[in-house]
Scaffold this active site. Structure first.
Site, PDB file in Angstrom:
ATOM      1  CE  LYS A  22      -4.590 154.296  15.719  1.00 30.97           C
ATOM      2  NZ  LYS A  22      -4.221 152.881  15.904  1.00 30.97           N
ATOM      3  CG  ASN A  23      -0.791 154.166  13.370  1.00 30.63           C
ATOM      4  OD1 ASN A  23      -1.433 153.640  14.286  1.00 30.63           O
ATOM      5  ND2 ASN A  23      -1.187 154.117  12.113  1.00 30.63           N
ATOM      6  NE  ARG A  96      -0.567 143.164  14.844  1.00 23.97           N
ATOM      7  CZ  ARG A  96      -0.502 141.880  15.120  1.00 23.97           C
ATOM      8  NH1 ARG A  96      -1.485 141.298  15.746  1.00 23.97           N
ATOM      9  NH2 ARG A  96       0.550 141.162  14.777  1.00 23.97           N
ATOM     10  CB  CYS A 120      -8.652 146.665  13.275  1.00 28.58           C
ATOM     11  SG  CYS A 120      -9.139 148.317  13.784  1.00 28.58           S
ATOM     12  NE  ARG A 125      -3.550 143.868  12.161  1.00 27.25           N
ATOM     13  CZ  ARG A 125      -3.861 145.086  12.617  1.00 27.25           C
ATOM     14  NH1 ARG A 125      -3.266 146.141  12.093  1.00 27.25           N
ATOM     15  NH2 ARG A 125      -4.747 145.244  13.575  1.00 27.25           N
ATOM     16  N   PRO A 126       0.523 138.422  12.139  1.00 29.37           N
ATOM     17  CG  PRO A 126       1.901 137.008  10.891  1.00 29.37           C
ATOM     18  CD  PRO A 126       0.756 137.958  10.753  1.00 29.37           C
ATOM     19  CG  ASP A 128       5.901 135.741  11.750  1.00 30.75           C
ATOM     20  OD1 ASP A 128       5.201 136.760  11.719  1.00 30.75           O
ATOM     21  OD2 ASP A 128       6.360 135.199  10.719  1.00 30.75           O
ATOM     22  CG  LEU A 129       8.012 139.438  10.510  1.00 30.58           C
ATOM     23  CD1 LEU A 129       7.776 140.574   9.523  1.00 30.58           C
ATOM     24  CD2 LEU A 129       9.109 138.512   9.983  1.00 30.58           C
ATOM     25  CG  ASP A 310      -3.591 152.558   8.443  1.00 34.43           C
ATOM     26  OD1 ASP A 310      -4.084 151.423   8.322  1.00 34.43           O
ATOM     27  OD2 ASP A 310      -2.880 152.886   9.411  1.00 34.43           O
ATOM     28  NE  ARG A 402      -8.630 150.604  18.299  1.00 31.50           N
ATOM     29  CZ  ARG A 402      -8.073 150.049  17.234  1.00 31.50           C
ATOM     30  NH1 ARG A 402      -8.825 149.665  16.218  1.00 31.50           N
ATOM     31  NH2 ARG A 402      -6.777 149.860  17.173  1.00 31.50           N
TER      32      ARG A 402
END
Length: 424
Positions: A22-23, A96, A120, A125-126, A128-129, A310, A402
């Site tokens: 998935k990732n 996300r 989730c 988990r910003p 900003d990066l 994970d 998911r």
């Protein structure tokens, strides 16, 4: 709402074909936005998150066609024309990874508007990066009414960007954007996860010029356009790790195929130290207990090649029924111990202090109704249920859907007493 019922006490025995990751699939699907030609992805898993990404891409103008089933499942994505540069809240809030359309749309269209993401609830988990990296490439970015609004009035320009901390999603987003930026981009302290490498290999197949794949420094020579390609999604190391843990938890033996064991080196090393026997095969590996029960091992989550966050919930489930004590320290997400109260409801002995959990193994877990709080926490409940006395009911299994393809079917085929109970 569906639930999963498990009656514990049966060892897992048999062979499981590991699905596509998935990732890896999600950023690969987003990469289709970078070209007006067709990107064909084989080994595409059938998951709720994949469907969500498909819907998001379709509203951007991508033509998505899926054929085949299971390991033969293939997706064909064609973004001949991007008709909408806004990724709306109603879709982005569900997952996300939706933020991964930001870089490709910006690079191709010069403008993108993407809702701040959901997913989730495992801590802050910003984005900003993502924003800082794209700004380094010349983007002008503002946050307006819950949306990231990015423009590149003069086009994206290659630059050097140092990630202050490792971020898989930000590495993927900026890597995709840099492929169409003018000049050379150097990404320092980039994520090295296999899923990032898989994306980079696919982008190169599409005509990108990326060097340093597999290292923490990526160099990208921007090109004017990318073309279509065919690419096979890398196997899901998290799914394989979950089943490997299930094999030793239940004192069974599994052959896991379609996966390279080196993708799981950190996990297999720890399982070996705890008493597992791992044998490489031509197309995967075989795993079982070497002799008797498993011993507790200490774990610290880290960016790849360290132990993956994970798999933290799953290894904790194993530690609850292993001999002795184990310490698990979570360094990636600050709120990823939400499975602890549920495991304790089943009789686990776990004490949490800040970012560490001390687990003392117990002889037996007891079946109980439990509630999944996120994707990986939910599968740790399933693992615990496989070894618990009596019946375990796992609620909120939409989290499982998911990220785990045909989980009950794969486990039942290996001897588990597990079934889905349809919601009313």
């Amino acid at each position: 709402m569906d639930r999963i019922r498990i009656r514990g006490g049966r060892p897992l025995q048999g062979r499981i074909q590991i699905s596509g990751a998935k990732n890896a699939a999600l950023p690969l699907m987003a990469a289709s936005l970078l070209t007006d030609k067709t990107l064909s992805l084989s080994n595409l898993p059938a998951l709720a998150d994949i469907a969500t990404m498909g819907k998001l891409l379709e509203q951007h103008g991508v033509d998505l066609r899926i054929e085949g089933e299971n390991a033969a499942r293939k997706g064909h994505l064609t973004a001949a024309r991007i008709t909408n540069t806004t990724a709306p809240y109603d879709l982005v809030r569900k997952m996300r990874a939706s933020v991964l359309v930001l870089g490709p749309i910006l690079a191709r269209c010069g403008e993108a508007r993407v809702s701040l993401p959901g997913g989730c609830a495992i801590g802050n988990r910003p984005v900003d990066l993502h924003v800082k990296g794209l700004t380094a490439l010349g983007a002008e970015i503002s946050l307006e009414e819950g949306y990231i609004h990015a423009t590149a009035p003069k086009g994206l320009k290659g630059n050097r960007f140092v990630f202050p901390q490792v971020s898989v999603g930000a590495t993927e987003n900026i890597l995709m954007a840099a492929c169409l930026a003018e000049g050379e981009t150097t990404l320092v302290n980039a994520a090295r996860e296999p899923e990032v490498n898989d994306l980079a290999h696919c982008l190169n197949a599409m005509g990108a010029k990326i060097e340093g794949i597999g290292t923490d420094t990526l160099k990208i020579q921007g090109v004017a356009a990318l073309h279509g390609a065919e690419h096979r999604v890398v196997a899901d190391r998290i799914e394989a790790g979950t089943f490997a843990i299930g094999a030793v938890m239940t004192d069974g033996e599994l052959e896991l195929t379609g996966i390279c064991p080196t993708l799981l080196e950190s996990l297999l090393k720890l399982l070996g130290e705890g008493g597992a026997k791992i044998e490489p095969m031509q197309d995967g590996f075989r795993i079982r207990r070497a002799n008797g029960s498993m011993d507790g091992v200490d774990v610290m989550t880290e960016p790849y090649p360290g132990f993956p966050t994970d798999l933290q919930a799953q290894i904790m489930a194993l530690m609850t029924v292993s001999k002795g004590a184990a310490m698990i320290t979570e360094t990636i997400f600050e709120n990823r111990f939400m499975h602890v109260p549920e495991l304790c409801r089943m009789g686990a002995n776990i004490n949490v202090h800040h970012s560490s959990a001390m687990i003392r193994g117990v002889e037996k877990l007891r079946g109980a109704p439990v509630m999944a709080t996120d994707l990986r926490a939910s599968v740790s409940m399933v693992l615990a249920g496989l070894v618990a006395d009596g019946e375990t009911i796992v609620n909120r299994v939409y989290h499982l859907d998911r990220g785990y393809e045909r989980l009950e079917e794969k486990l039942a085929a290996c001897g588990a007493d597990i079934a889905r109970i349809a919601g009313e």
